[in-house]
Design a protein around this motif. Sequence first.
Motif, PDB file in Angstrom:
ATOM      1  N   LEU A 180       1.752   3.220 -14.770  1.00 61.01           N
ATOM      2  CA  LEU A 180       1.427   1.868 -14.340  1.00 61.01           C
ATOM      3  C   LEU A 180       0.007   1.825 -13.786  1.00 61.01           C
ATOM      4  CD1 LEU A 180       4.632   0.815 -12.320  1.00 61.01           C
ATOM      5  CD2 LEU A 180       4.131   0.372 -14.725  1.00 61.01           C
ATOM      6  N   ARG A 181      -0.598   0.656 -13.840  1.00 62.41           N
ATOM      7  CA  ARG A 181      -1.815   0.402 -13.060  1.00 62.41           C
ATOM      8  C   ARG A 181      -1.378  -0.165 -11.724  1.00 62.41           C
ATOM      9  NH1 ARG A 181      -6.038  -4.207 -14.861  1.00 62.41           N
ATOM     10  NH2 ARG A 181      -4.188  -5.475 -14.492  1.00 62.41           N
ATOM     11  N   GLN A 182      -1.784   0.479 -10.646  1.00 67.01           N
ATOM     12  CA  GLN A 182      -1.414   0.001  -9.321  1.00 67.01           C
ATOM     13  C   GLN A 182      -2.104  -1.335  -9.029  1.00 67.01           C
ATOM     14  OE1 GLN A 182       0.995   1.533  -7.579  1.00 67.01           O
ATOM     15  NE2 GLN A 182       1.079   2.883  -9.368  1.00 67.01           N
ATOM     16  N   ASP A 188       0.852  -1.198   0.000  1.00 61.19           N
ATOM     17  CA  ASP A 188       0.000   0.000   0.000  1.00 61.19           C
ATOM     18  C   ASP A 188       0.887   1.246   0.000  1.00 61.19           C
ATOM     19  OD1 ASP A 188      -2.373  -1.479  -0.076  1.00 61.19           O
ATOM     20  OD2 ASP A 188      -2.316  -1.768   2.096  1.00 61.19           O
ATOM     21  N   SER A 189       0.831   2.059   1.030  1.00 60.62           N
ATOM     22  CA  SER A 189       1.605   3.302   1.050  1.00 60.62           C
ATOM     23  C   SER A 189       2.985   3.136   1.680  1.00 60.62           C
ATOM     24  CB  SER A 189       0.827   4.379   1.824  1.00 60.62           C
ATOM     25  OG  SER A 189       0.607   3.944   3.164  1.00 60.62           O
ATOM     26  N   VAL A 199      10.848   2.970  -8.858  1.00 55.84           N
ATOM     27  CA  VAL A 199      10.042   3.872  -8.038  1.00 55.84           C
ATOM     28  C   VAL A 199       8.635   3.348  -7.777  1.00 55.84           C
ATOM     29  CG1 VAL A 199      11.331   5.902  -8.773  1.00 55.84           C
ATOM     30  CG2 VAL A 199       9.304   5.213 -10.051  1.00 55.84           C
ATOM     31  N   SER A 200       8.153   2.438  -8.633  1.00 56.50           N
ATOM     32  CA  SER A 200       6.789   1.945  -8.451  1.00 56.50           C
ATOM     33  C   SER A 200       6.628   0.617  -9.181  1.00 56.50           C
ATOM     34  CB  SER A 200       5.774   2.962  -8.994  1.00 56.50           C
ATOM     35  OG  SER A 200       4.455   2.517  -8.796  1.00 56.50           O
ATOM     36  N   ARG A 201       5.692  -0.217  -8.671  1.00 58.09           N
ATOM     37  CA  ARG A 201       5.352  -1.477  -9.326  1.00 58.09           C
ATOM     38  C   ARG A 201       3.864  -1.492  -9.641  1.00 58.09           C
ATOM     39  NH1 ARG A 201       9.065  -5.329  -9.614  1.00 58.09           N
ATOM     40  NH2 ARG A 201      10.953  -5.115  -8.364  1.00 58.09           N
ATOM     41  N   ASN A 231      -3.459  -8.972  -9.389  1.00 64.91           N
ATOM     42  CA  ASN A 231      -3.388  -9.333  -7.977  1.00 64.91           C
ATOM     43  C   ASN A 231      -2.936  -8.142  -7.143  1.00 64.91           C
ATOM     44  OD1 ASN A 231      -4.036 -11.970  -8.638  1.00 64.91           O
ATOM     45  ND2 ASN A 231      -1.900 -12.608  -8.787  1.00 64.91           N
ATOM     46  N   LYS A 232      -3.558  -7.970  -5.988  1.00 67.10           N
ATOM     47  CA  LYS A 232      -3.088  -6.934  -5.075  1.00 67.10           C
ATOM     48  C   LYS A 232      -1.955  -7.538  -4.255  1.00 67.10           C
ATOM     49  CE  LYS A 232      -4.600  -3.186  -2.131  1.00 67.10           C
ATOM     50  NZ  LYS A 232      -5.731  -2.472  -1.530  1.00 67.10           N
ATOM     51  N   SER A 233      -0.738  -7.366  -4.798  1.00 65.38           N
ATOM     52  CA  SER A 233       0.426  -8.054  -4.255  1.00 65.38           C
ATOM     53  C   SER A 233       1.650  -7.157  -4.405  1.00 65.38           C
ATOM     54  CB  SER A 233       0.647  -9.374  -5.005  1.00 65.38           C
ATOM     55  OG  SER A 233       1.932  -9.890  -4.773  1.00 65.38           O
ATOM     56  N   PRO A 234       2.614  -7.223  -3.488  1.00 67.85           N
ATOM     57  CA  PRO A 234       3.853  -6.451  -3.647  1.00 67.85           C
ATOM     58  C   PRO A 234       4.767  -7.005  -4.732  1.00 67.85           C
ATOM     59  CG  PRO A 234       3.987  -7.815  -1.679  1.00 67.85           C
ATOM     60  CD  PRO A 234       2.578  -7.942  -2.190  1.00 67.85           C
TER      61      PRO A 234
END
Length: 423
Positions: free
Chosen positions: A363-365, A177-178, A327-329, A305-308
Motif C-alpha cells: 500500500l501507499r501510506q 500515524d503510528s 493490518v494497514s490502510r 489524503n492524510k486521513s485514517p
Amino acid sequence: MNFRKILRLLIILNVLFVNSFTIKAEIIHSVSYEGLTKTKVDFLNQLINCKPNVEFDTLLIKEDEQILKNLNLFFSVNSRYSYNTLNKGYDITFIIKEAQYIYPIFAIEGFDSQLKLQLGVNNLNWRGRRNTIGFVYQYYDRHSLSIYQKTPRHKNGKTGHEVSLSKKSTVEPLYFDSITSNFNFDNYSASAIGKYWLNSRINIDFGGMFIYEEYEQIDNALELPMKSFDFIKYQARSSITYNYVNQHYEFFDGLKLKLYGETIQTVKYPNASFVKVTGELKYFKRLNKKGNLALHYKFGIATNNKSPFSPFVLDGFINIRGIGDRVSRGTAENILNIEYRHTLLNKKHFTLQSAIFTDIGSLRQPGADFKTILHSSELNYFSGIGLRIHSKFFYKAIFRIDYSVNLTNINHGGFSFGLGHFF
C-alpha cells in the motif's frame, strides 16, 4: 447469329452452369431444450447464437454450449442435432441438467482467532432468468444484515440492474500515524446500479449509493476530542468489464479485465472524501487435463489524503492470505495473487484439488510519495499450500483451506479457510 446473340447465350449458359454446381448452405430449422424445469426458454434463446434460419455450423453449437455453461446455472450442458428432411434444416437440442437454485447460505472464513460467519438464503435463478434475490446475516466482530436483488439482463437483452439495502457493523481499526485505535463501526447504505451490455462479453455498470456511518471509539489508545462521530456520504461509481473467461466446471480458462472508478463525497468533512480508480486483471489457463493456473492482479489509486479513512486495506480475507485482519490502510494498492490448482480426485459426489499459491501486496501510506508503494520494505510476501473440495451435491459449493507463511519471516503465518475460490 450475330455477336450479341452469341454473347447473350454464353452468359445464360454460364449462369445455369454456376447455379447447377452451387452448394446451398444448410440452415437451422429449430432450437429446443431438454431438462429445463425453472429456466425460461426465451431467456436462453436471447443469449445463444443458434437460431432458426441461421446457417448451420457445429462450431456455433459448441460456442453456445460454452455460453450456457458460463451462466453458472447448470450441472451439465450437452447437445445433439439431426437433419430434418421435411423442413430441410437442422433441429438442434441442448440437453441440460439444472441445479437447485434456492439454497441456504452458510459460509465461514477465518484465520488464526479471526472468524467471519455468513447465514442467509439465496435464489440464483429467480423468475427463471438468472436473477438473484437474497438475504444475508454476517458476524464479523459484530452483527450485519443485507438484502439484495440482481438482474444481469432485462428482457431487452441490453440492460440490467442491482439494488441493495445493508447494515454493516464491525470493529474497525483506524490508523493515526503510528497509533492504532479500534472503533465500533456501523454503516447503513442503499445502493442502485444500472448495467448496459455492449455485447455478450462486455458490460458497463453505473450507479450510486447513500451512506450513513457511525464511529465509536472502544479503547484508550488515543485521546480524541470526541469518542463518537458520524458521517453522511454519497457515492457515484462506474465500471467496464471485459469477461472472456470460460468455465468448465472446476476449471477456468481465459481473461477478465475490469476498470472501476468511484467518488465518495462526505458532507461537511472534505478530508474524508476521495476519488478512487482501480484496474483488475484475472487470467486462467488450463494445463493438461488436471491443472489450472490462476493469476490475479489489482492496482488502485485514490486521492492521497492524510486521513485514517483511507480506502485501501491489507487484509487476509481480501487480498493477502495469512497477513492478518485489516493490518494497514493506504491511498494506493498493488496486489498480485498467483495460484496453481491440480485435480487429485474426481469422484461422483466431489472433486478434490490441491493448490500452491503466492500473494504479494503493498500500500501507499496516506500522504506518502507514490514511489514508496514499490519499496521492498512495503511489500508483503506470503506463500503457501491448500486444498479445494468441490461439492457435486450443492452447486458451486467449494470449501477452501490454506496454510501460508511470510517469506521474509517464517514465524508469521497461519491457516485460512472459506467457501469459494479466493479469486
